[in-house]
Scaffold this active site. Structure first.
Site, PDB file in Angstrom:
ATOM      1  N   ASP A  55       4.517   9.330  -4.363  1.00  0.00           N
ATOM      2  CA  ASP A  55       3.521   8.547  -3.612  1.00  0.00           C
ATOM      3  C   ASP A  55       4.141   7.226  -3.182  1.00  0.00           C
ATOM      4  O   ASP A  55       4.646   6.471  -4.020  1.00  0.00           O
ATOM      5  CB  ASP A  55       2.304   8.260  -4.503  1.00  0.00           C
ATOM      6  CG  ASP A  55       1.238   7.496  -3.721  1.00  0.00           C
ATOM      7  OD1 ASP A  55       0.447   8.152  -3.024  1.00  0.00           O
ATOM      8  OD2 ASP A  55       1.221   6.243  -3.778  1.00  0.00           O
ATOM      9  N   TYR A  60       4.454  -1.003   0.647  1.00  0.00           N
ATOM     10  CA  TYR A  60       5.200  -1.301  -0.584  1.00  0.00           C
ATOM     11  C   TYR A  60       6.615  -1.809  -0.311  1.00  0.00           C
ATOM     12  O   TYR A  60       7.291  -2.280  -1.221  1.00  0.00           O
ATOM     13  CB  TYR A  60       5.274  -0.067  -1.499  1.00  0.00           C
ATOM     14  CG  TYR A  60       3.934   0.529  -1.869  1.00  0.00           C
ATOM     15  CD1 TYR A  60       2.755  -0.189  -1.725  1.00  0.00           C
ATOM     16  CD2 TYR A  60       3.829   1.829  -2.356  1.00  0.00           C
ATOM     17  CE1 TYR A  60       1.520   0.365  -2.046  1.00  0.00           C
ATOM     18  CE2 TYR A  60       2.609   2.382  -2.687  1.00  0.00           C
ATOM     19  CZ  TYR A  60       1.448   1.646  -2.520  1.00  0.00           C
ATOM     20  OH  TYR A  60       0.240   2.189  -2.836  1.00  0.00           O
ATOM     21  N   LYS A  88       1.257   6.083   3.528  1.00  0.00           N
ATOM     22  CA  LYS A  88      -0.041   5.535   3.946  1.00  0.00           C
ATOM     23  C   LYS A  88       0.102   4.623   5.162  1.00  0.00           C
ATOM     24  O   LYS A  88       1.092   3.900   5.283  1.00  0.00           O
ATOM     25  CB  LYS A  88      -0.664   4.743   2.781  1.00  0.00           C
ATOM     26  CG  LYS A  88      -0.595   5.506   1.462  1.00  0.00           C
ATOM     27  CD  LYS A  88      -1.278   4.813   0.314  1.00  0.00           C
ATOM     28  CE  LYS A  88      -0.945   5.534  -0.985  1.00  0.00           C
ATOM     29  NZ  LYS A  88       0.179   4.939  -1.717  1.00  0.00           N
ATOM     30  N   HIS A 121      -4.717   3.666   4.396  1.00  0.00           N
ATOM     31  CA  HIS A 121      -4.537   2.919   3.144  1.00  0.00           C
ATOM     32  C   HIS A 121      -5.810   2.174   2.708  1.00  0.00           C
ATOM     33  O   HIS A 121      -6.180   2.185   1.542  1.00  0.00           O
ATOM     34  CB  HIS A 121      -3.350   1.953   3.312  1.00  0.00           C
ATOM     35  CG  HIS A 121      -2.688   1.571   2.028  1.00  0.00           C
ATOM     36  ND1 HIS A 121      -1.345   1.309   1.918  1.00  0.00           N
ATOM     37  CD2 HIS A 121      -3.180   1.391   0.778  1.00  0.00           C
ATOM     38  CE1 HIS A 121      -1.041   0.999   0.664  1.00  0.00           C
ATOM     39  NE2 HIS A 121      -2.151   1.038  -0.045  1.00  0.00           N
TER      40      HIS A 121
HETATM   41  N1  LIG Z   1      -3.897   3.773  -2.370  1.00  0.00           N
HETATM   42  C1  LIG Z   1      -3.901   2.586  -2.922  1.00  0.00           C
HETATM   43  O1  LIG Z   1      -4.536   1.641  -2.431  1.00  0.00           O
HETATM   44  C2  LIG Z   1      -3.126   2.364  -4.174  1.00  0.00           C
HETATM   45  C3  LIG Z   1      -2.192   3.286  -4.588  1.00  0.00           C
HETATM   46  N2  LIG Z   1      -1.451   3.064  -5.723  1.00  0.00           N
HETATM   47  C4  LIG Z   1      -0.425   4.070  -6.098  1.00  0.00           C
HETATM   48  O2  LIG Z   1      -0.632   4.436  -7.466  1.00  0.00           O
HETATM   49  C5  LIG Z   1       0.557   4.199  -8.202  1.00  0.00           C
HETATM   50  C6  LIG Z   1       0.251   3.888  -9.662  1.00  0.00           C
HETATM   51  O3  LIG Z   1      -0.545   2.743  -9.797  1.00  0.00           O
HETATM   52  P1  LIG Z   1       0.014   1.333 -10.329  1.00  0.00           P
HETATM   53  O4  LIG Z   1      -0.982   0.309  -9.902  1.00  0.00           O
HETATM   54  O5  LIG Z   1       1.423   1.185  -9.939  1.00  0.00           O
HETATM   55  O6  LIG Z   1      -0.112   1.379 -11.904  1.00  0.00           O
HETATM   56  P2  LIG Z   1      -0.009   2.399 -13.118  1.00  0.00           P
HETATM   57  O7  LIG Z   1      -1.375   2.504 -13.687  1.00  0.00           O
HETATM   58  O8  LIG Z   1       0.741   3.599 -12.754  1.00  0.00           O
HETATM   59  O9  LIG Z   1       0.856   1.504 -14.125  1.00  0.00           O
HETATM   60  C7  LIG Z   1       2.168   1.146 -13.843  1.00  0.00           C
HETATM   61  C8  LIG Z   1       2.632   0.177 -14.934  1.00  0.00           C
HETATM   62  O10 LIG Z   1       2.646   0.835 -16.209  1.00  0.00           O
HETATM   63  C9  LIG Z   1       3.965   0.803 -16.767  1.00  0.00           C
HETATM   64  N3  LIG Z   1       4.163   2.123 -17.397  1.00  0.00           N
HETATM   65  C10 LIG Z   1       4.413   3.312 -16.793  1.00  0.00           C
HETATM   66  N4  LIG Z   1       4.443   4.318 -17.680  1.00  0.00           N
HETATM   67  C11 LIG Z   1       4.199   3.767 -18.882  1.00  0.00           C
HETATM   68  C12 LIG Z   1       4.104   4.298 -20.186  1.00  0.00           C
HETATM   69  N5  LIG Z   1       4.246   5.607 -20.435  1.00  0.00           N
HETATM   70  N6  LIG Z   1       3.864   3.443 -21.209  1.00  0.00           N
HETATM   71  C13 LIG Z   1       3.726   2.123 -20.975  1.00  0.00           C
HETATM   72  N7  LIG Z   1       3.779   1.557 -19.760  1.00  0.00           N
HETATM   73  C14 LIG Z   1       4.021   2.378 -18.714  1.00  0.00           C
HETATM   74  C15 LIG Z   1       4.896   0.519 -15.624  1.00  0.00           C
HETATM   75  O11 LIG Z   1       6.030  -0.197 -16.056  1.00  0.00           O
HETATM   76  P3  LIG Z   1       7.523   0.398 -15.933  1.00  0.00           P
HETATM   77  O12 LIG Z   1       7.802   0.619 -14.481  1.00  0.00           O
HETATM   78  O13 LIG Z   1       8.361  -0.663 -16.529  1.00  0.00           O
HETATM   79  O14 LIG Z   1       7.527   1.676 -16.734  1.00  0.00           O
HETATM   80  C16 LIG Z   1       4.028  -0.360 -14.721  1.00  0.00           C
HETATM   81  O15 LIG Z   1       4.031  -1.695 -15.176  1.00  0.00           O
HETATM   82  C17 LIG Z   1       1.214   3.059  -7.421  1.00  0.00           C
HETATM   83  O16 LIG Z   1       2.557   2.858  -7.805  1.00  0.00           O
HETATM   84  C18 LIG Z   1       0.998   3.513  -6.010  1.00  0.00           C
HETATM   85  O17 LIG Z   1       1.932   4.512  -5.664  1.00  0.00           O
HETATM   86  C19 LIG Z   1      -1.691   1.970  -6.512  1.00  0.00           C
HETATM   87  C20 LIG Z   1      -2.609   1.026  -6.139  1.00  0.00           C
HETATM   88  C21 LIG Z   1      -3.392   1.133  -4.935  1.00  0.00           C
HETATM   89  O1  LIG Z   2      -1.543   0.430  -2.726  1.00  0.00           O
HETATM   90  C1  LIG Z   2      -1.714  -0.744  -2.922  1.00  0.00           C
HETATM   91  C2  LIG Z   2      -1.017  -1.508  -3.927  1.00  0.00           C
HETATM   92  O2  LIG Z   2      -1.469  -2.808  -4.033  1.00  0.00           O
HETATM   93  C3  LIG Z   2      -1.646  -3.530  -2.900  1.00  0.00           C
HETATM   94  C4  LIG Z   2      -2.007  -4.933  -3.204  1.00  0.00           C
HETATM   95  O3  LIG Z   2      -0.981  -5.786  -2.890  1.00  0.00           O
HETATM   96  C5  LIG Z   2      -2.680  -2.881  -2.070  1.00  0.00           C
HETATM   97  O4  LIG Z   2      -2.526  -3.259  -0.774  1.00  0.00           O
HETATM   98  C6  LIG Z   2      -2.628  -1.423  -2.050  1.00  0.00           C
HETATM   99  O5  LIG Z   2      -3.869  -0.886  -2.236  1.00  0.00           O
END
Ligand SMILES: NC(=O)C1=CN([C@@H]2O[C@H](COP(=O)(O)OP(=O)(O)OC[C@H]3O[C@@H](n4cnc5c(N)ncnc54)[C@H](OP(=O)(O)O)[C@@H]3O)[C@@H](O)[C@H]2O)C=CC1
Ligand SMILES: O=C1CO[C@H](CO)[C@@H](O)[C@@H]1O
Length: 322
Positions: A55, A60, A88, A121
């Site tokens: 994803d 990003y 996205k 997005h």
């Molecule tokens: N459509 C949208 O608007 C959005 C989409 N997304 C998508 O969803 C994905 C995931 O969401 P995100 O907000 O990044 O957060 P997550 O809930 O996936 O958490 C990520 C964090 O958890 C840590 N982590 C990962 N695995 C573990 C584990 N097993 N134990 C402890 N800590 C862990 C990572 O650190 P480390 O890297 O050091 O392991 C990082 O700090 C995003 O990366 C993006 O691709 C996210 C937000 C908005």
């Molecule tokens: O995917 C995302 C990750 O976080 C961003 C915030 O800076 C958002 O724009 C978005 O939803």
């Protein structure tokens, strides 16, 4: 050519069927905040972890790095057709004439000929050069029908296999369903035990729209630390799993695909080891009962200038519903 160490079949990675008939692997690697390590994380995820779903998003700023990781995995023997790559369409591109150029730019950055899934997005249009948080006038209503027709055109022209949305409210989803010819296959939303978002999950299920859960671990940095939640920790210890695995498994047992982000090779591989075992019903339910339900990412917070107070234009486009 070197062989991939793990295949999706070795890992018995489950997948969900989309309305289009295509399938989406139940677990994908998130890449928000993956930075310059994205290439390495993507390669490790695919080649060593058995991930087949990545994803990403133009916003990003990691698509070139993600593309290098995908290319390295293909070089190691994984077939492009076995991968599921999502990106996205960012808010500044939410006008009909900008959709196709934005997708072509994303394909170029990723060095791919097609995407498996292209998502809107956020359902807000941002003016060019809009600051974050935006200034008054920066947030605008989008021409949803015009934008969606262009998304449909990308499917017809085989540039993307499926289209969908993120962060839609029920009101916006119903508006889209009122004119869509190609149904949104996927709605990607924030979902974890701290924000179940049952209402949207149910609405999507009723319409056959698959849901992908983002921030499944609570997002950690600046979000909610579900890894150290006492219920999650208790269940993990009881089942001899890690908190990350418990959270990922909870999402899959709710029928959603899930996209945990990690740049740490051990955690990347840990997060996908969730097949061949189940969360017992009582533990699944205990996770559903975690109190203090609230989002980590909220449209109003992302797009409202907190210092200036809510912008009139945001109030006009946000539905004021969960
Ligand atoms: N459509 C949208 O608007 C959005 C989409 N997304 C998508 O969803 C994905 C995931 O969401 P995100 O907000 O990044 O957060 P997550 O809930 O996936 O958490 C990520 C964090 O958890 C840590 N982590 C990962 N695995 C573990 C584990 N097993 N134990 C402890 N800590 C862990 C990572 O650190 P480390 O890297 O050091 O392991 C990082 O700090 C995003 O990366 C993006 O691709 C996210 C937000 C908005
Ligand atoms: O995917 C995302 C990750 O976080 C961003 C915030 O800076 C958002 O724009 C978005 O939803």
């Amino acid at each position: 050519m070197a062989q991939a160490t793990f295949t999706a079949e070795d890992q018995k990675i489950e997948s969900f069927r989309l309305l289009s008939g295509h399938t989406i692997p139940a677990i994908g690697l998130g890449t928000w905040r993956a930075g310059s390590q994205a290439d390495n994380s993507v390669k490790i995820a695919i080649v060593e972890g058995g991930y087949r779903h990545i994803d990403t998003a133009w916003e990003y700023g990691v698509q070139e790095s993600v593309g290098r990781g995908v290319k390295a995995a293909i070089h190691a023997g994984v077939e492009r057709r076995d991968l599921f790559i999502t990106s996205k369409l960012w808010c500044t591109e939410l006008s009909p004439e900008r959709v196709r150029p934005a997708l072509l730019n994303t394909l170029q950055q990723l060095q791919l000929e097609y995407l498996d899934l292209y998502l809107i997005h956020w359902p807000f249009r941002l003016a060019d050069g809009a600051s974050r948080p935006p200034k008054p006038g920066d947030v605008q209503e989008m021409d949803m029908e015009g934008v969606w027709r262009e998304m449909e055109g990308l499917v017809k022209d085989k540039l993307v296999r499926d289209v969908g949305v993120c962060n839609f409210t029920l009101k916006k989803m119903n508006k889209l369903l009122g004119f869509t010819e190609t149904m949104p296959s996927v709605c990607q939303m924030e979902m974890h035990p701290g924000w179940r978002n049952d209402k949207m999950l149910e609405a999507c299920k009723q319409n056959g729209i698959h849901v992908t859960a983002y921030s499944p671990l609570g997002s950690q940095e600046g979000g909610r630390d579900l890894i150290h939640d006492e219920t999650v920790d208790r269940i993990a210890k009881k089942l001899n799993k890690t908190p990350g695995q418990v959270l990922v498994k909870w999402a899959i047992q709710r029928g959603t695909s899930v996209i945990p982000k990690s740049n740490n090779p051990d955690r990347i591989k840990e997060n996908i080891k969730v097949f061949g075992w189940e969360l017992p019903q009582e533990d699944f339910q205990a996770l559903c009962n975690i109190p203090d339900q609230k989002r980590v990412l909220h449209g109003e917070q992302l797009f409202v200038n907190k210092n200036a107070g809510p912008l009139r234009s945001v109030a006009d486009v946000w539905d004021h519903e969960d």
